[in-house]
Design an enzyme around this catalytic site. Sequence first.
Site, short mmCIF file in Angstrom:
data_model
loop_
_atom_site.label_atom_id
_atom_site.label_comp_id
_atom_site.label_asym_id
_atom_site.label_seq_id
_atom_site.Cartn_x
_atom_site.Cartn_y
_atom_site.Cartn_z
N ASN A 1 -60.82 14.37 -51.77
CA ASN A 1 -59.97 13.65 -52.71
C ASN A 1 -60.09 12.15 -52.46
O ASN A 1 -60.43 11.71 -51.36
CB ASN A 1 -58.49 14.06 -52.54
CG ASN A 1 -58.27 15.51 -52.88
OD1 ASN A 1 -58.84 16.04 -53.82
ND2 ASN A 1 -57.46 16.18 -52.09
N LYS B 1 -56.89 17.12 -42.29
CA LYS B 1 -57.38 16.05 -43.16
C LYS B 1 -58.16 15.05 -42.33
O LYS B 1 -57.76 14.72 -41.21
CB LYS B 1 -56.21 15.29 -43.80
CG LYS B 1 -55.39 16.04 -44.79
CD LYS B 1 -54.28 15.15 -45.33
CE LYS B 1 -53.35 15.91 -46.23
NZ LYS B 1 -52.25 15.07 -46.71
N TYR C 1 -60.29 11.39 -48.64
CA TYR C 1 -59.72 12.47 -47.83
C TYR C 1 -60.67 13.66 -47.86
O TYR C 1 -61.07 14.11 -48.95
CB TYR C 1 -58.40 12.99 -48.42
CG TYR C 1 -57.33 11.99 -48.67
CD1 TYR C 1 -56.25 11.91 -47.81
CD2 TYR C 1 -57.34 11.18 -49.80
CE1 TYR C 1 -55.21 11.02 -48.07
CE2 TYR C 1 -56.32 10.29 -50.05
CZ TYR C 1 -55.26 10.22 -49.18
OH TYR C 1 -54.23 9.34 -49.44
N ARG D 1 -47.04 6.37 -49.37
CA ARG D 1 -47.33 7.72 -49.86
C ARG D 1 -47.10 8.67 -48.70
O ARG D 1 -47.62 8.47 -47.62
CB ARG D 1 -48.76 7.84 -50.35
CG ARG D 1 -49.06 7.06 -51.61
CD ARG D 1 -50.48 7.35 -52.06
NE ARG D 1 -50.89 6.57 -53.19
CZ ARG D 1 -51.12 7.07 -54.40
NH1 ARG D 1 -50.94 8.35 -54.63
NH2 ARG D 1 -51.52 6.29 -55.37
N ARG E 1 -81.23 -4.55 -45.79
CA ARG E 1 -80.95 -3.83 -47.04
C ARG E 1 -79.47 -3.56 -47.23
O ARG E 1 -79.00 -3.34 -48.34
CB ARG E 1 -81.69 -2.49 -47.07
CG ARG E 1 -83.19 -2.62 -46.98
CD ARG E 1 -83.83 -1.28 -46.73
NE ARG E 1 -83.38 -0.79 -45.42
CZ ARG E 1 -83.50 0.47 -45.01
NH1 ARG E 1 -84.02 1.38 -45.80
NH2 ARG E 1 -83.09 0.83 -43.81
N HIS F 1 -48.78 13.81 -43.12
CA HIS F 1 -49.59 12.60 -43.26
C HIS F 1 -48.95 11.67 -44.28
O HIS F 1 -48.43 12.11 -45.31
CB HIS F 1 -51.00 12.96 -43.73
CG HIS F 1 -51.81 11.77 -44.12
ND1 HIS F 1 -52.14 11.50 -45.43
CD2 HIS F 1 -52.32 10.77 -43.38
CE1 HIS F 1 -52.85 10.38 -45.47
NE2 HIS F 1 -52.96 9.92 -44.24
N HIS G 1 -46.65 14.00 -46.21
CA HIS G 1 -46.93 15.29 -46.85
C HIS G 1 -47.65 16.25 -45.91
O HIS G 1 -48.40 15.82 -45.03
CB HIS G 1 -47.82 15.08 -48.08
CG HIS G 1 -47.24 14.14 -49.08
ND1 HIS G 1 -48.01 13.25 -49.78
CD2 HIS G 1 -45.97 13.95 -49.50
CE1 HIS G 1 -47.24 12.55 -50.60
NE2 HIS G 1 -46.00 12.95 -50.44
N GLN H 1 -62.39 20.56 -49.87
CA GLN H 1 -61.90 19.70 -50.94
C GLN H 1 -62.03 18.25 -50.49
O GLN H 1 -61.75 17.93 -49.32
CB GLN H 1 -60.44 20.04 -51.26
CG GLN H 1 -59.89 19.33 -52.46
CD GLN H 1 -58.54 19.91 -52.87
OE1 GLN H 1 -58.36 21.10 -52.95
NE2 GLN H 1 -57.59 19.04 -53.15
N GLU I 1 -46.60 22.97 -50.64
CA GLU I 1 -46.31 21.57 -50.30
C GLU I 1 -45.01 21.43 -49.54
O GLU I 1 -44.03 22.11 -49.83
CB GLU I 1 -46.18 20.72 -51.57
CG GLU I 1 -47.43 20.44 -52.29
CD GLU I 1 -47.19 19.60 -53.55
OE1 GLU I 1 -46.03 19.35 -53.92
OE2 GLU I 1 -48.19 19.19 -54.14
#
Length: 187
Positions: free
Chosen positions: A52, A76, A136, A63, A27, A123, A66, A50, A147
Site C-alpha cells: 500500500n 508491516k 507499506y 494516522r 546515474r 502502527h 491501527h 499486499q 480492524e
Amino acid sequence: MSARLVRHPSAIAGVEVIERTPLADARGVFERLYCAMDLAALGGGRPIVQINRSLTRARGTVRGLHYQRPPHAETKFVTCLRGAVWDLALDLRAGSPTFLQWHAERLEAGRPTTLVIPEGCAHGFQALTEDCELLYLHTAPHVPEAEGGVRADDPRLAIPWPLPLGERSARDRALALLDDDFRGIAP
C-alpha cells in the site's frame, strides 16, 4: 559492493529498524527495499501479500494507531518515500514484557530506513512535513472486520507526539480510550 540491509532491533521484540545501503553513482541511486532472503523471518515466515501507499498532505496529521486482530494480524514494513514522519509501533500483545510500550523512529525520504511493526503491535505516524508519502508492505491482506485501533492521544500511553496533533480521521478520533481492563491482543 552490493545493496544490502542491516537490522537494528529495538527494545520491543519484533520492532526493528532496517537500514538500507543504497548504491550511488553518476546515474543515480539503486536501493533494495525488501529481500525475502534477509527479512522473511521478521514477518514470521509469511510472504508479503499486499503493498500500500499513503499520501498525507498536511504537517501535523496523525494516522493511527491501527492494527488487525488475529487471525488477520499482520507484520508491516514501512518506508518513507517523500517528506518525513514520526513513525510509531505500540506493543499490544497480551503477556508481552513491553505491553503498552512504544518505539518511534523518524522516517524520511533520503534516509534509507524502514520500520518493521510485528503482529500484535499497532502502527501510527505523524507527518512532520507537508506531502508525506509512505510505502507499506504487509504479510496479510486488509480485512475491515478485523480492524482495531488505539487513540493517538490516549493518556494511558502518554505519547509525546513531536507536533500538536493535527488532522485525524473521524474513525481515529472516535476510538475509545484504553480502559484498565484492557489486557492486550491474544495471539
